[in-house]
Design a protein around this motif. Structure first.
Motif, PDB file in Angstrom:
ATOM      1  N   GLY A 197       0.780  -1.236   0.000  1.00 53.31           N
ATOM      2  CA  GLY A 197       0.000   0.000   0.000  1.00 53.31           C
ATOM      3  C   GLY A 197       0.806   1.277   0.000  1.00 53.31           C
ATOM      4  O   GLY A 197       0.232   2.363   0.048  1.00 53.31           O
ATOM      5  N   PHE A 198       2.147   1.164  -0.050  1.00 54.84           N
ATOM      6  CA  PHE A 198       2.954   2.381  -0.137  1.00 54.84           C
ATOM      7  C   PHE A 198       3.551   2.512  -1.530  1.00 54.84           C
ATOM      8  O   PHE A 198       3.747   1.524  -2.249  1.00 54.84           O
ATOM      9  CB  PHE A 198       4.092   2.349   0.900  1.00 54.84           C
ATOM     10  N   ARG A 199       3.848   3.749  -1.894  1.00 56.27           N
ATOM     11  CA  ARG A 199       4.666   4.035  -3.070  1.00 56.27           C
ATOM     12  C   ARG A 199       6.087   4.194  -2.531  1.00 56.27           C
ATOM     13  O   ARG A 199       6.313   5.041  -1.661  1.00 56.27           O
ATOM     14  CB  ARG A 199       4.162   5.319  -3.742  1.00 56.27           C
ATOM     15  N   ILE A 200       6.987   3.348  -2.978  1.00 61.18           N
ATOM     16  CA  ILE A 200       8.347   3.355  -2.441  1.00 61.18           C
ATOM     17  C   ILE A 200       9.290   3.871  -3.518  1.00 61.18           C
ATOM     18  O   ILE A 200       9.342   3.334  -4.628  1.00 61.18           O
ATOM     19  CB  ILE A 200       8.762   1.930  -1.984  1.00 61.18           C
ATOM     20  N   GLU A 201      10.002   4.933  -3.183  1.00 59.43           N
ATOM     21  CA  GLU A 201      10.968   5.513  -4.133  1.00 59.43           C
ATOM     22  C   GLU A 201      12.305   5.676  -3.426  1.00 59.43           C
ATOM     23  O   GLU A 201      12.356   6.252  -2.328  1.00 59.43           O
ATOM     24  CB  GLU A 201      10.474   6.879  -4.630  1.00 59.43           C
ATOM     25  N   ASN A 202      13.361   5.199  -4.062  1.00 57.40           N
ATOM     26  CA  ASN A 202      14.713   5.275  -3.490  1.00 57.40           C
ATOM     27  C   ASN A 202      14.741   4.754  -2.053  1.00 57.40           C
ATOM     28  O   ASN A 202      15.358   5.350  -1.170  1.00 57.40           O
ATOM     29  CB  ASN A 202      15.235   6.717  -3.522  1.00 57.40           C
ATOM     30  N   GLY A 203      14.016   3.677  -1.818  1.00 55.92           N
ATOM     31  CA  GLY A 203      14.049   3.037  -0.513  1.00 55.92           C
ATOM     32  C   GLY A 203      13.244   3.742   0.560  1.00 55.92           C
ATOM     33  O   GLY A 203      13.371   3.414   1.739  1.00 55.92           O
ATOM     34  N   ARG A 204      12.431   4.721   0.174  1.00 53.77           N
ATOM     35  CA  ARG A 204      11.658   5.459   1.184  1.00 53.77           C
ATOM     36  C   ARG A 204      10.194   5.537   0.782  1.00 53.77           C
ATOM     37  O   ARG A 204       9.859   5.445  -0.404  1.00 53.77           O
ATOM     38  CB  ARG A 204      12.183   6.887   1.315  1.00 53.77           C
ATOM     39  N   VAL A 205       9.337   5.757   1.781  1.00 54.37           N
ATOM     40  CA  VAL A 205       7.913   5.954   1.505  1.00 54.37           C
ATOM     41  C   VAL A 205       7.740   7.298   0.799  1.00 54.37           C
ATOM     42  O   VAL A 205       8.158   8.332   1.307  1.00 54.37           O
ATOM     43  CB  VAL A 205       7.096   5.963   2.821  1.00 54.37           C
TER      44      VAL A 205
END
Ligand SMILES: NC(=O)c1ccc[n+]([C@@H]2O[C@H](COP(=O)([O-])OP(=O)(O)OC[C@H]3O[C@@H](n4cnc5c(N)ncnc54)[C@H](OP(=O)(O)O)[C@@H]3O)[C@@H](O)[C@H]2O)c1
Length: 330
Positions: free
Chosen positions: A87-95
């Motif tokens: 359920g999260f959008r994860i970009e560069n290892g972060r929410v």
């Protein structure tokens, strides 16, 4: 250990939260340094003492925590009930936001199945409500995944009572995982009663107040850099002192039962009803063995009354004032 039901699943009355185990060597740990081998030994020991319910999520690590759980369960998958979350959008290892779009949910399910090295996820939770996707659509996608045999049961995390009710009108919701402990009582007014009315098992997370309720965590300024709790207002200054007053009540009840504070904090949740399954986070065998003893601790009505009133107003905001995403129950 006694068992409890989560929808079609039979789980130990106390589960094991694996988030604090992180997963990758050298990764910043949430609650102090992680010894990966010890974390895996902790999962093995949990199985040995009858704990079969393991909680992870795509975002823990991210990704690496699911892999750690899979590595620990190799050869023993059949003994375990695995819960994970999407359920999260994860970009560069972060929410970078939330994302419960149907296509994304399916992608995450496939990726989690692979990382967990399994052909079915026992319990798949939406980690946070996505305001852009009606809950009916989210649960519709999850119900399709159940029909396809990819997941066994559906869960939600940190949603409101109204959202839970709408979700239950679409398909059976087996579990609601939200924060509930002696110092986080908000769910008791409406959310927990609604879950009970709808036949949804409540899975309290952070049931030890991220360790605070055990009385063994130092104040924020004395925690090592990188410890998540350093920025938690509840661990700081006067808040720490005010909240420790409640721990004194926990400790005195623990002493009367020759038990530990962690056991008292978990036994208080277990006493809320058979439809409550706390998932304390333990990344070491010593803390696991101690905490698991809660299953055999019977609190008296007087103990429970004293605990219920031990901390009428927790000092400091949950998650701090900046983390609106994590705090708002949509
Ligand atoms: N759905 C969500 O949004 C969400 C959010 C947060 C957490 N969770 C889940 O809930 C699980 C549990 O929550 P949590 O880990 O945040 O907090 P928690 O269970 O309240 O506390 C974990 C801390 O308590 C310590 N501890 C455990 N047993 C102890 C004992 N007997 N004596 C002294 N200290 C003890 C642990 O130490 P050691 O680690 O050193 O053993 C760790 O530092 C997580 O692992 C995760 O799976 C879900």
């Amino acid at each position: 250990m006694q068992t409890r039901k989560i929808g079609p699943l039979t789980v130990s009355a106390i589960g094991l939260g694996c988030m604090g185990m992180a997963g990758t060597a050298g990764q910043a740990a949430m609650y102090g340094p992680v010894d990966r081998a010890e974390a895996i030994a902790t999962i093995h020991h949990a199985l040995d003492i009858g704990i079969n319910f393991f909680d992870t999520a795509e975002i823990y690590g991210p990704f690496a925590n699911e892999e750690l759980v899979a590595e620990a369960l190799a050869g023993r998958r059949h003994q375990a009930v695995i819960a994970t979350k999407f359920g999260f959008r994860i970009e560069n290892g972060r929410v970078a936001g939330v994302n419960s779009q149907p296509a994304h949910t399916r992608e995450v399910c496939e990726a989690s199945l692979k990382r967990l090295n399994t052909d079915v996820i026992d319990l798949f939770y939406q980690h946070r409500v996505d305001p852009a996707v009606p809950i009916e659509d989210v649960v519709g996608t999850l119900a399709d995944l159940v029909k396809e045999g990819k997941i066994r049961a559906i869960g939600l995390s940190e949603c409101s009572a109204a959202t839970l009710r709408r979700a239950c009108a679409v398909a059976p919701i087996a579990a609601l995982q939200s924060e509930w402990s002696l110092w986080e009582r908000d769910v008791e007014s409406e959310i927990a009663p609604t879950a009970r009315e709808l036949g949804v098992t409540f899975v309290p997370y952070s049931p030890l107040g991220r360790g605070f309720l055990t009385g063994s965590v130092p104040r924020a300024e004395d925690l090592p850099d990188g410890d998540y709790r350093k920025a938690d207002p509840r661990y700081q200054g006067e808040n720490y002192d005010a909240n420790m007053a409640a721990v004194a009540v926990v400790k005195s009840i623990a002493t009367a039962h020759s038990a530990s504070p962690a056991q008292v904090a978990i036994a208080w949740l277990l006493a809320k009803g058979p439809d409550v399954v706390p998932i304390p986070g333990c990344k070491r065998r010593t803390t696991l063995i101690d905490t698991a003893g809660a299953a055999a601790l019977h609190l008296t009505a007087d103990d429970i009354a004293a605990l219920d009133t031990a901390l009428p107003q927790t000092a400091g905001l949950r998650y701090g004032s900046k983390a609106a995403l994590a705090m708002t129950r949509l």
